[in-house]
Design a protein around this motif. Structure first.
Motif, PDB file in Angstrom:
ATOM      1  N   VAL A 192     -66.277 -54.586  -7.307  1.00  0.00           N
ATOM      2  CA  VAL A 192     -67.546 -54.019  -6.829  1.00  0.00           C
ATOM      3  C   VAL A 192     -67.257 -52.965  -5.807  1.00  0.00           C
ATOM      4  CG1 VAL A 192     -69.717 -54.511  -5.685  1.00  0.00           C
ATOM      5  CG2 VAL A 192     -68.763 -56.153  -7.259  1.00  0.00           C
ATOM      6  N   LYS A 234     -67.560 -60.565  -1.001  1.00  0.00           N
ATOM      7  CA  LYS A 234     -66.670 -60.608   0.164  1.00  0.00           C
ATOM      8  C   LYS A 234     -66.658 -62.016   0.768  1.00  0.00           C
ATOM      9  CE  LYS A 234     -65.715 -56.262  -0.021  1.00  0.00           C
ATOM     10  NZ  LYS A 234     -64.402 -55.829  -0.453  1.00  0.00           N
ATOM     11  N   PRO A 267     -72.844 -51.905   3.585  1.00  0.00           N
ATOM     12  CA  PRO A 267     -73.028 -52.201   2.155  1.00  0.00           C
ATOM     13  C   PRO A 267     -72.709 -50.973   1.306  1.00  0.00           C
ATOM     14  CG  PRO A 267     -74.963 -52.846   3.422  1.00  0.00           C
ATOM     15  CD  PRO A 267     -74.068 -52.085   4.342  1.00  0.00           C
ATOM     16  N   ARG A 268     -72.070 -51.209   0.168  1.00  0.00           N
ATOM     17  CA  ARG A 268     -71.757 -50.105  -0.738  1.00  0.00           C
ATOM     18  C   ARG A 268     -73.046 -49.524  -1.284  1.00  0.00           C
ATOM     19  NH1 ARG A 268     -66.530 -52.333  -3.871  1.00  0.00           N
ATOM     20  NH2 ARG A 268     -65.223 -52.286  -2.040  1.00  0.00           N
ATOM     21  N   LYS A 307     -72.994 -57.970   1.908  1.00  0.00           N
ATOM     22  CA  LYS A 307     -71.560 -58.001   1.626  1.00  0.00           C
ATOM     23  C   LYS A 307     -71.184 -59.251   0.824  1.00  0.00           C
ATOM     24  CE  LYS A 307     -69.161 -55.056   2.664  1.00  0.00           C
ATOM     25  NZ  LYS A 307     -68.885 -53.789   1.975  1.00  0.00           N
ATOM     26  N   LYS A 314     -73.026 -60.461  -1.422  1.00  0.00           N
ATOM     27  CA  LYS A 314     -73.413 -60.071  -2.781  1.00  0.00           C
ATOM     28  C   LYS A 314     -72.320 -59.251  -3.451  1.00  0.00           C
ATOM     29  CE  LYS A 314     -76.369 -56.835  -3.392  1.00  0.00           C
ATOM     30  NZ  LYS A 314     -77.447 -55.906  -3.613  1.00  0.00           N
ATOM     31  N   GLU A 315     -71.491 -58.599  -2.659  1.00  0.00           N
ATOM     32  CA  GLU A 315     -70.367 -57.830  -3.192  1.00  0.00           C
ATOM     33  C   GLU A 315     -69.135 -58.701  -3.416  1.00  0.00           C
ATOM     34  OE1 GLU A 315     -69.597 -54.502  -0.637  1.00  0.00           O
ATOM     35  OE2 GLU A 315     -71.673 -53.818  -0.732  1.00  0.00           O
TER      36      GLU A 315
END
Length: 156
Positions: free
Chosen positions: A156, A95, A14-15, A90, A92-93
Motif C-alpha cells: 500500500v 502499519k 496518510p498516503r 495508518k 488501514k495501510e
C-alpha cells in the motif's frame, strides 16, 4: 516491537492525504469495523475538543487560573484525537506501529476510566468509551486482521 515504524514525518501522514479516509475496499470486515470505530471516535473527540476549547475561552472570564489548566488539557485532548485519526488511517495501510499506538490509546482509555470512576465515586461515564475502544482493539488484532496487515505490508 513493530519493524515498520515511521522514519520521518512524511511516513506518519496518510498516503494520498485525508481524501482516502473513506476508502476501505479489500479490508477484512473486522478490520473495517475497527477502523470505523477508531475514525468516528477520533472525529467525535475532535468535535468535543473544539467545544471544550470554546468553553475554556468562556472560563477565562470567570476564573483565569483554572481556565489555563482547562485550556491545556483541551489542547492535549485535541492532539490525541488528531493522532487517533492518523493512527487509524495508518492502520488501514497495514502499519503495525499504528495498531500498537491504537492499543496504547485503548490502554490510556482504561486508565482514565479507572481514575474517573475513583474520582466520581464510581459514577464514571468513560467506561462506555473504553469498552468501545477495547472492541476496536480486539478486532484489529484478530488473526484475519493480522493476516491482511501482513499481506499489504509494503503493497500500500
Amino acid at each position: 516491537m513493530p519493524t515498520d515504524g515511521p522514519k520521518n514525518f512524511n511516513d506518519v501522514l496518510p498516503r494520498g492525504g485525508f481524501s482516502g479516509m473513506f476508502k476501505v475496499a479489500g479490508m477484512p470486515t473486522e478490520l473495517k469495523v475497527s477502523y470505523w470505530i477508531w475514525l468516528i471516535g477520533g472525529l467525535l473527540a475532535l468535535l468535543g475538543g473544539l467545544l471544550g476549547l470554546f468553553g475554556s475561552i468562556v472560563l477565562f472570564t470567570l476564573a483565569p487560573g483554572i481556565a489555563v489548566v482547562v485550556l491545556l488539557l483541551v489542547l492535549i485532548a485535541l492532539v490525541v484525537a488528531a493522532a487517533q485519526i492518523v493512527f487509524a488511517m495508518k492502520m488501514k495501510e497495514g502499519k503495525e506501529w499504528a495498531r500498537l499506538a491504537l492499543t496504547v490509546v485503548a490502554g490510556i482509555s482504561l486508565i482514565l476510566s479507572i481514575v474517573g470512576g475513583a474520582m466520581a465515586n464510581g459514577q464514571s461515564n468513560n467506561w462506555f468509551s473504553f469498552v468501545i475502544s477495547l472492541i476496536a482493539t480486539v478486532l484489529m488484532w484478530l488473526p484475519n486482521s493480522q493476516a491482511w496487515s501482513k499481506s499489504v505490508k509494503g503493497a500500500v
